[in-house]
Enzyme design. Structure first.
Site, PDB file in Angstrom:
ATOM      1  N   ARG A 197     -34.598   6.613  30.410  1.00  0.00           N
ATOM      2  CA  ARG A 197     -34.196   6.351  28.951  1.00  0.00           C
ATOM      3  C   ARG A 197     -34.441   7.869  28.044  1.00  0.00           C
ATOM      4  NH1 ARG A 197     -38.371   6.516  25.477  1.00  0.00           N
ATOM      5  NH2 ARG A 197     -39.723   5.109  26.816  1.00  0.00           N
TER       6      ARG A 197
ATOM      7  N   HIS B 255     -37.906   5.357  22.746  1.00  0.00           N
ATOM      8  CA  HIS B 255     -37.919   4.035  22.840  1.00  0.00           C
ATOM      9  C   HIS B 255     -37.349   3.379  21.776  1.00  0.00           C
ATOM     10  CE1 HIS B 255     -39.386   0.153  23.772  1.00  0.00           C
ATOM     11  NE2 HIS B 255     -39.611  -0.119  22.624  1.00  0.00           N
TER      12      HIS B 255
ATOM     13  N   TYR C 293     -45.725  11.807  25.299  1.00  0.00           N
ATOM     14  CA  TYR C 293     -46.113  11.208  26.328  1.00  0.00           C
ATOM     15  C   TYR C 293     -45.000  11.703  27.626  1.00  0.00           C
ATOM     16  CZ  TYR C 293     -42.341   7.778  25.076  1.00  0.00           C
ATOM     17  OH  TYR C 293     -41.298   7.313  24.666  1.00  0.00           O
TER      18      TYR C 293
END
Length: 393
Positions: free
Chosen positions: A281, A285, A294
């Site tokens: 990705r 998100h 992260y």
């Protein structure tokens, strides 16, 4: 199968454990990063017309993601999720299907419904939840659906579509139809109980369903290393007795080939197939997420080199099926079209409030009618808190 020893069992007389490395899972690759094909790679069934339809969907999806993420940042819509980086997994698999096959998506597969024919106007109407939205404005943005295109409406709860897909595939089998269901989900959803229930049920009932896992490395912010200790998601398929394949999810031709073969097997054998697409990705998100918390910029830069749209574009260049000029014109035309439809859709009113209790029962129940009455009283009491409700009561 009984507990008795079968003819194909290997018998040992000392303790010998199986572990995650006991099964070597190959990964199907066809296209290299420069758009050339690997030596000895077997290409899927694809011609120039199909290639253009696939690439057109890629371009539209990239532009839609760019425009609508900006619209969310401007406060024009409340929420958005991009497909960026995962286009090959979604479009390559959808292109292998029959139009009568039912798609049960998670929430990042808007490229699939676009490939089926969802118009720019329909996208905008859903994203702005206006009176022309097929869902009558009841869903949050990106929860698309179309009965006409055999694309079941997205639901927010994670993994609920997996056992539902088993049922859809089984219904085709019971009706004697040569169609399948395809179910999309991420590797994070594969940690839900619905994943295990859905796959086991499909295997036992021999439901012609393709379970398509987009393993993009993260369940929102949780990396795969913190989700499971097994060898990805593909290793689970054989445990349920399901034919399984792992594919490079950024390789359009590999995904197309894998899904074409999976569909043929599912139809001929009335059985499920599990596909694990290894992808990434590239965006956040969702519009509510900040991936810098992260994952590193170096990691993102590494995966940018595996951009699935660029790889497929280079292959089309090599085939003489696309030019730089045509590519640039496609992007520019879609930027204009999407912006124009956006400006129209955001000015349309919402659905009338009375429609909120339609389509639930044949005739609205007394309880639903009372709830609607109570809602109208509440909105009239606090009109300044609900400015969009004016004229809709």
């Amino acid at each position: 199968m009984s507990n008795a020893t079968s003819d194909n069992e290997t018998i040992v007389h000392s303790v010998s454990f199986l572990d995650r490395d006991s099964i070597n899972i190959p990964i199907l690759k066809v296209l290299q990063a420069d758009g050339t094909v690997y030596d000895n790679a077997v290409l899927p069934a694809i011609d120039e017309a199909l290639a253009h339809r696939i690439y057109d969907t890629c371009v539209f999806t990239r532009v839609l993601d760019e425009r609508m993420l900006s619209a969310q940042r401007q406060g024009r819509i409340s929420f958005y999720m991009t497909c960026t980086g995962e286009e090959a997994s979604i479009i390559g698999s959808t292109a292998a299907l029959d139009d009568g096959d039912v798609i049960l998506a998670q929430y990042r597969e808007h490229a699939a419904i676009r490939y089926r024919g969802f118009t720019t106007e329909q996208f905008m109407n859903q994203l702005f939840s206006n009176e022309k939205d097929l869902g009558k404005g009841r869903q949050m943005p990106i929860h698309y659906g179309s009965a006409e295109l055999n694309y079941q409406t997205i639901s927010s709860p994670l993994a609920t579509q997996i056992p539902q897909a088993t049922g859809v595939g089984y219904s085709f089998k019971m009706q004697g139809k040569r169609n399948i269901a395809i179910c999309y989900f991420g590797e994070g959803a594969a940690s839900e109980g619905d994943f295990h229930a859905g796959l086991n049920m499909a295997a036992v009932l021999k439901s012609p369903t393709i379970f398509f896992c987009r393993n993009n490395g993260y369940a929102i912010s949780t990396p795969t290393s913190e989700q499971f200790c097994g060898n990805g998601i593909a290793s689970r398929g054989p445990g349920y007795g399901i034919h399984t394949i792992r594919v490079d999810g950024n390789d359009m031709l590999a995904v197309l080939a894998a899904t074409q073969q999976a569909r043929a097997y599912a139809v001929e054998n009335h059985s499920p197939v599990l596909i694990e697409a290894m992808t990434y990705r590239l965006g956040a998100h969702s519009s509510s997420d900040d991936p810098s918390g992260y994952r590193s910029k170096d990691e993102e830069a590494k995966w940018q080199q595996h951009d699935p749209v660029k790889r497929f574009k280079l292959w089309m260049f090599n085939k003489g099926w696309l030019t730089e000029k045509q590519d640039a014109e496609m992007y520019e035309n879609y930027r204009k079209e999407i912006l124009a439809e956006l400006k129209v859709a955001e000015k349309l009113p919402m659905s009338m409030l009375d429609t909120i209790i339609e389509d639930v029962y044949d005739t609205p129940t007394p309880r639903l009618k009372q709830q609607l009455t109570d809602l109208k009283k509440h909105l009239k009491k606090y009109p300044d808190s609900y400015p969009n409700s004016k004229g809709r009561l």
